[in-house]
Design an enzyme around this catalytic site. Structure first.
Site, short mmCIF file in Angstrom:
data_model
loop_
_atom_site.label_atom_id
_atom_site.label_comp_id
_atom_site.label_asym_id
_atom_site.label_seq_id
_atom_site.Cartn_x
_atom_site.Cartn_y
_atom_site.Cartn_z
N GLU A 88 7.12 -79.76 -32.69
CA GLU A 88 7.00 -78.38 -33.15
C GLU A 88 8.32 -77.93 -33.77
OE1 GLU A 88 5.64 -76.11 -29.82
OE2 GLU A 88 3.65 -77.00 -29.84
N HIS B 25 5.64 -64.41 -33.29
CA HIS B 25 5.02 -65.66 -33.72
C HIS B 25 4.69 -65.54 -35.20
CE1 HIS B 25 2.43 -69.14 -33.98
NE2 HIS B 25 2.80 -69.48 -32.77
N ARG C 89 11.17 -70.30 -35.12
CA ARG C 89 10.22 -69.22 -35.34
C ARG C 89 10.85 -67.96 -35.93
NH1 ARG C 89 6.68 -69.56 -29.74
NH2 ARG C 89 5.47 -71.40 -30.30
N HIS D 51 5.20 -61.91 -29.84
CA HIS D 51 4.69 -63.07 -29.13
C HIS D 51 5.35 -63.33 -27.79
CE1 HIS D 51 2.82 -66.96 -28.62
NE2 HIS D 51 3.99 -67.58 -28.64
N ARG E 197 13.67 -68.37 -28.55
CA ARG E 197 13.07 -69.41 -27.71
C ARG E 197 12.62 -70.59 -28.56
NH1 ARG E 197 7.73 -70.78 -26.17
NH2 ARG E 197 6.91 -69.05 -27.39
#
Length: 533
Positions: free
Chosen positions: A117, A241, A287, A348, A383
């Site tokens: 990811e 997100h 992100r 998110h 994060r």
């Protein structure tokens, strides 16, 4: 009506962190788990991607640590990061032992499939197809239901923590001794005495108008801990997100990070790619960078949404890797094997939270926090994808170990006063709650969102103070209900977010402000303390 219960350990929250702690405590302890709604209704079950951990021989703890520190933009606690990642393999093997059906590598019955990811340098995400959170939640719920020492109370909303200080006890050190709770099915308040209490209530993304979170993500644990005197840290860092499905009926449905990890491309309405203009990692950038890039392009073009396209991959690949997402998108009229998906960023994840140490302990004796409601130092200013479920497991197990070894004496629940409703009445103006709820979430989205300015934050601060006073007046005069309790918590957390954002005179990670676009040389966490007010 009021009632009284007693338990050794009270766990507020029934997601990955709460259930992991319940299952990690010894069978001779009595454990009570509160679930806001029915079991499985929280954020854990919504998690699609997976759990990050060092499981492959080509990977290493050092590489995972470096990726986490890079994503955290200088604000991670290096000791906490290493502590967490060194325990990643054990945490994941514990989940395997519980029976979580993680996806196996093609043609293998002994090796797990690992995906990659954004922000990760290796394939290290273990997953259960594209519904990992659901697999973990279902498995842990089954195990909890089989445990005779664990009592689960569904549809129970915590009102506030009970501390010796609040009870006026002055002849012994302050500690948490339980909580007042509302049984929403019976409209009954319960006084629960506990020697140890864990807050595992999730984050506060419901403070924003658009969110990927379920309705219960209202920052309850953070607000209760704050009112009990605990410190909170880094509340300005709210992760958005980048890719939630844009459809009027697709409430809170996110399209997993793993779609980009497996080759999904972000496109403008005219089909052009754009991420390479913002970061050399393009779609695999962290992100915060991706969300800001999408927000920038949407505002530049006046577009309601952009697009995520993985239709260039074989249909069989898409259906096997993302069966849940594929099915849900079909329900909304989109075939991701043939066309790009309309997407928009949404709130998110809450990277800050209640200050805890490596044992999950807060600065209030007897009170622990784990999962999204806690600040451990792992996430910093942003994060890294799939580190959140890992954090839940590692710190819930650490808290359980600490409780087992604790010398804190048991507390006698008979000493606790029952909840007092003698001076309140039933409200005939519930519309006030609905109106305040909508107003709060809208100005948080407009003024405290992906891109901020001092003026926007100051506007939000003025509004939140007025709103908080209205809500507290309402709370003081009328009987509590679930909506009022959530709104009361949400306005506290919103104020903490705004105050933290105003105090950070720089742009770093998830906190981007046009008033201070530079990043300071010194990276410092934001610590708020209610005891100093």
């Amino acid at each position: 009506m009021s009632a009284r219960l007693a338990t050794d350990v009270l766990i507020v929250g029934s997601g990955a962190a709460g259930l992991t702690m319940a299952l990690s405590l010894p069978s001779h302890m009595n454990i009570l788990v509160l679930s806001k709604g029915e079991l499985g209704g929280g954020s854990t079950a919504w998690a699609q991607g997976g759990v990050a951990g060092v499981l492959d021989e080509v990977d290493s703890v050092d590489q995972h640590v470096e990726d986490t520190l890079n994503a955290g933009a200088g604000l991670c606690d290096p000791k906490a990061v290493r502590y967490t990642i060194e325990r990643s393999a054990c945490a994941i093997h514990w989940l395997v032992d519980q029976g979580v059906p993680f996806t196996m590598a093609d043609g293998s019955d002994a090796q797990f499939h690992l995906t990659r990811e954004g922000g990760h340098s290796q394939r290290r995400i273990i997953h259960a197809a594209d519904a990992t959170g659901m697999a973990i939640s279902t498995t842990l719920i089954d195990r909890v239901n089989q445990a005779p020492n664990i009592l689960v109370l569904e549809n129970h909303v915590a009102i506030d923590l009970i501390t010796l200080e609040k009870l006026g006890v002055t002849n012994e050190p302050n500690r948490c001794v339980g909580a007042y709770v509302l049984d929403t099915t019976k409209d009954e308040t319960i006084t629960i005495g506990a020697s140890f209490t864990l807050l595992a209530t999730g984050g506060a993304s419901k403070a924003y108008l658009f969110t990927s979170n379920p309705d219960g993500a209202t920052g309850d644990g953070i607000a209760m801990a704050w009112r009990a005197g605990c410190q909170v840290v880094n509340m300005e860092f709210n992760q958005f997100h980048p890719t939630c499905l844009y459809h009027p009926k697709a409430k809170s449905f996110l399209v997993s990070e793993a779609v980009r990890g497996e080759g999904g491309l972000l496109r403008l309405p005219n089909g052009q790619r754009f991420m390479h203009k913002f970061d050399e990692r393009a779609e695999l950038a962290p992100r915060d960078i991706v969300a800001r890039a999408i927000d920038h392009e949407m505002k530049r073009l006046g577009a309601d949404n952009l697009f995520l396209d993985i239709s260039h991959k074989p249909a069989s690949f898409i259906k096997s890797h993302f069966p849940t997402i594929y099915k849900r998108c079909l329900e909304y009229g989109y075939d991701m094997t043939k066309e790009p998906l309309p997407i928009v960023p949404a709130a998110h994840y809450t990277c800050g939270g209640i200050r805890t140490n490596e044992h999950g302990s807060t600065d209030l004796v007897g009170l622990y926090a784990a999962g999204e409601s806690a600040y451990t130092g792992l996430h910093g200013a942003n994060r890294l994808a799939s580190n959140s479920l890992l954090e839940c497991i590692v710190y819930a197990r650490a808290a359980a170990e600490h409780i087992v070894s604790s010398s804190l004496k048991p507390f006698n629940a008979e000493q606790l006063p029952l909840w007092d409703e003698s001076r309140v009445s039933d409200s005939d103006e519930l519309v006030v709650i609905t109106h305040n709820w909508d107003e709060l979430r809208r100005f948080m989205w407009d003024y405290v969102g992906i891109v901020r300015t001092d003026k926007r934050l100051e506007r939000a601060q003025r509004r939140v103070k007025l709103l908080k006073q209205e809500i507290m007046d309402y709370y003081s005069n009328y009987r509590v209900n679930a909506d009022l309790l959530e709104l009361r918590n949400l306005v506290v957390v919103a104020e903490l977010i705004i105050e933290s954002a105003l105090s950070r005179k720089e742009s770093r990670g998830l906190h981007y402000t046009r008033s201070h676009p530079q990043t300071n040389d010194n990276a410092e966490i934001t610590v708020l303390s209610s005891t100093e007010r």
